[in-house]
Design a protein around this motif. Structure first.
Motif, mmCIF file in Angstrom:
data_model
loop_
_atom_site.group_PDB
_atom_site.id
_atom_site.type_symbol
_atom_site.label_atom_id
_atom_site.label_comp_id
_atom_site.label_asym_id
_atom_site.label_seq_id
_atom_site.Cartn_x
_atom_site.Cartn_y
_atom_site.Cartn_z
ATOM 1 N N LEU A 19 7.764 -1.875 -5.822
ATOM 2 C CA LEU A 19 8.655 -0.896 -6.297
ATOM 3 C C LEU A 19 9.341 -0.033 -5.267
ATOM 4 O O LEU A 19 8.867 0.568 -4.327
ATOM 5 C CB LEU A 19 7.917 0.159 -7.304
ATOM 6 N N THR A 20 10.646 -0.111 -5.102
ATOM 7 C CA THR A 20 11.602 0.210 -4.198
ATOM 8 C C THR A 20 11.399 1.965 -4.136
ATOM 9 O O THR A 20 11.418 2.558 -3.210
ATOM 10 C CB THR A 20 13.197 0.181 -4.240
ATOM 11 N N ASP A 44 -1.584 -5.538 -7.339
ATOM 12 C CA ASP A 44 -1.279 -4.587 -6.196
ATOM 13 C C ASP A 44 0.126 -3.855 -6.385
ATOM 14 O O ASP A 44 1.054 -4.597 -6.463
ATOM 15 C CB ASP A 44 -1.285 -5.681 -4.733
ATOM 16 N N VAL A 45 -0.090 -2.639 -6.329
ATOM 17 C CA VAL A 45 1.506 -2.121 -6.454
ATOM 18 C C VAL A 45 1.730 -1.416 -5.056
ATOM 19 O O VAL A 45 0.885 -0.711 -4.478
ATOM 20 C CB VAL A 45 1.332 -0.757 -7.522
ATOM 21 N N ALA A 55 1.230 6.111 -4.683
ATOM 22 C CA ALA A 55 1.967 5.071 -5.480
ATOM 23 C C ALA A 55 1.488 5.624 -7.015
ATOM 24 O O ALA A 55 2.158 5.534 -7.936
ATOM 25 C CB ALA A 55 1.662 3.605 -5.037
ATOM 26 N N ARG A 56 0.005 5.465 -7.310
ATOM 27 C CA ARG A 56 -0.392 5.589 -8.434
ATOM 28 C C ARG A 56 -0.174 7.002 -8.864
ATOM 29 O O ARG A 56 0.416 7.180 -10.252
ATOM 30 C CB ARG A 56 -2.252 5.614 -8.440
ATOM 31 N N GLU A 57 -0.114 8.170 -8.353
ATOM 32 C CA GLU A 57 0.366 9.332 -8.877
ATOM 33 C C GLU A 57 1.704 9.489 -9.178
ATOM 34 O O GLU A 57 1.998 10.154 -10.432
ATOM 35 C CB GLU A 57 0.013 10.610 -7.600
ATOM 36 N N LYS A 78 -6.833 -4.110 -13.023
ATOM 37 C CA LYS A 78 -7.496 -3.205 -11.929
ATOM 38 C C LYS A 78 -6.429 -2.802 -11.136
ATOM 39 O O LYS A 78 -6.139 -3.715 -10.068
ATOM 40 C CB LYS A 78 -8.625 -3.904 -11.486
ATOM 41 N N PRO A 79 -5.481 -1.982 -10.920
ATOM 42 C CA PRO A 79 -4.364 -1.704 -9.993
ATOM 43 C C PRO A 79 -4.956 -1.139 -8.595
ATOM 44 O O PRO A 79 -6.092 -0.555 -8.850
ATOM 45 C CB PRO A 79 -3.457 -0.474 -10.541
#
Length: 80
Positions: A19-20, A44-45, A55-57, A78-79
């Protein structure tokens, strides 16, 4: 929740998502992506930390009430 197997959408059980940036127009389709609801999928993000948020937040800020009817805990993948 979706019950279709992940392999009907993906060839493998793991994928990466780059994600940019965390603007709503880039994240809005994220909670509707079927593989995220499959327990046997690893996602995988990659997203740059901004304003001290991981990233998660950043994703969780958009994908949570009141902006979205469920939060990321409803996703079975499962990220990492």
């Amino acid at each position: 929740m979706l019950t279709q197997p992940a392999d009907s959408f993906l060839k493998g059980k793991r994928f990466s998502l780059l994600l940019t940036h965390a603007h709503a127009d880039h994240l809005i389709g994220f909670p509707m992506f079927p593989p995220l609801f499959c327990e046997d999928v690893q996602c995988d993000v990659y997203l740059k930390t901004r304003n001290g948020l991981s990233a998660r937040e950043q994703v969780e800020r958009l994908i949570s009430p009141p902006l979205w009817p469920i939060d990321t805990s409803g996703m079975k993948a499962k990220p990492s």
